[in-house]
Design a protein around this motif. Structure first.
Motif, mmCIF file in Angstrom:
data_model
loop_
_atom_site.group_PDB
_atom_site.id
_atom_site.type_symbol
_atom_site.label_atom_id
_atom_site.label_comp_id
_atom_site.label_asym_id
_atom_site.label_seq_id
_atom_site.Cartn_x
_atom_site.Cartn_y
_atom_site.Cartn_z
ATOM 1 N N GLN A 177 0.821 -1.213 0.000
ATOM 2 C CA GLN A 177 0.000 0.000 0.000
ATOM 3 C C GLN A 177 0.854 1.260 0.000
ATOM 4 O O GLN A 177 0.589 2.202 -0.756
ATOM 5 N N GLN A 178 1.887 1.289 0.817
ATOM 6 C CA GLN A 178 2.674 2.502 1.008
ATOM 7 C C GLN A 178 3.804 2.669 -0.003
ATOM 8 O O GLN A 178 4.166 3.788 -0.366
ATOM 9 N N CYS A 179 4.399 1.537 -0.434
ATOM 10 C CA CYS A 179 5.616 1.606 -1.249
ATOM 11 C C CYS A 179 5.495 0.930 -2.604
ATOM 12 O O CYS A 179 6.420 1.009 -3.417
ATOM 13 N N GLY A 180 4.386 0.241 -2.840
ATOM 14 C CA GLY A 180 4.237 -0.480 -4.096
ATOM 15 C C GLY A 180 5.153 -1.679 -4.215
ATOM 16 O O GLY A 180 5.409 -2.159 -5.321
ATOM 17 N N GLN A 181 5.640 -2.188 -3.078
ATOM 18 C CA GLN A 181 6.542 -3.343 -3.077
ATOM 19 C C GLN A 181 5.759 -4.591 -2.665
ATOM 20 O O GLN A 181 5.235 -4.671 -1.556
#
Length: 245
Positions: A177-181
């Motif tokens: 959600q936060q980093c696209g990882q």
């Protein structure tokens, strides 16, 4: 003529080139976990190859555990279930006999140089900055695990300025959600060691008492190492069970 991105290694078998193209779409988030990929017919048009080539490329990714087929629905990107993985080693039963997933408390988030094991696992230099998360895992009010988690700062920079209260109980969906990882796979190593002063204090056990240590390296769909995690749990709570058919 097959339609591949410039720079693709033409020496590879055609199905392997298609497989790499499909994997790139998964790794880049073009195709998201639990979502269907295009149909075989659509893929044959996209890459201008025979349907047999598409099927062999997809079969390879299914065999690798990155895709799964659902009868009558299509082929989907697999989202690995890591929630139960770590706790298959530890008794997770509440006082009334229910199996529950432990909660977590994030103690700190710092940006600093990683120790050698973390740098090696993440394939970064020891002089590179990394994000270190320290947290506890609880079963009811009892600490069952301590965790030290290392992340490459270059890939997780958006976590640096967040309030600790914003971090979720489950980190992998939070990373996405936060980093696209996206975490796709992991390798775990389990050993038994003696508790040092800090670990013993956190786990409310005696210093030098046996603790189970689980080291995990988590990878993206393209096998880039994204997380190095070392977890400690009191050996008295440790239980290994496996079914052999």
């Amino acid at each position: 003529m097959a339609l591949f991105k410039q720079g693709r290694d033409q020496r590879l078998p055609l199905y392997q080139q298609v497989r790499d193209e499909l994997l790139e779409n998964i790794s880049a988030g073009t195709w998201l976990p639990d979502a269907p990929i295009p149909t075989e017919s659509e893929l044959t048009k996209t890459y201008d190859v025979a349907i047999g080539t598409i099927r062999k490329a997809v079969d390879t990714l299914v065999s690798d555990g990155l895709l799964y087929r659902s009868q009558g629905r299509g082929t989907f990107v697999r989202r690995p279930d890591f929630n139960a993985s770590l706790f298959r080693f530890f008794r997770q039963m509440s006082s009334d006999g229910r199996f529950v997933m432990p909660t977590s408390q994030l103690l700190s988030r710092t940006l600093k140089k990683p120790p050698q094991p973390a740098a090696d696992a993440l394939k970064i230099d020891v002089n590179d900055k990394a994000i270190c998360l320290e947290r506890l895992r609880f079963l009811e009010d009892r600490v069952v695990l301590t965790e030290e988690i290392w992340l490459p700062a270059s890939l997780f920079a958006s976590l640096i300025d967040l309030e600790l209260s914003e971090f979720g109980n489950l980190l992998y969906p939070f990373y996405e959600q936060q980093c696209g990882q996206l975490i796709a796979s992991a390798k775990e190593t389990l050993t038994i060691k003696s508790a040092n002063t800090c670990i013993a204090e956190a786990l409310k056990t005696a210093e030098n008492s046996p603790v189970a240590v689980i080291e995990r390296v988590a990878y993206g769909y393209d096998k880039t190492p994204l997380e190095y995690r070392i977890s400690h749990g009191a050996a008295e709570t440790f239980c290994y069970q496996i079914e052999i058919a």
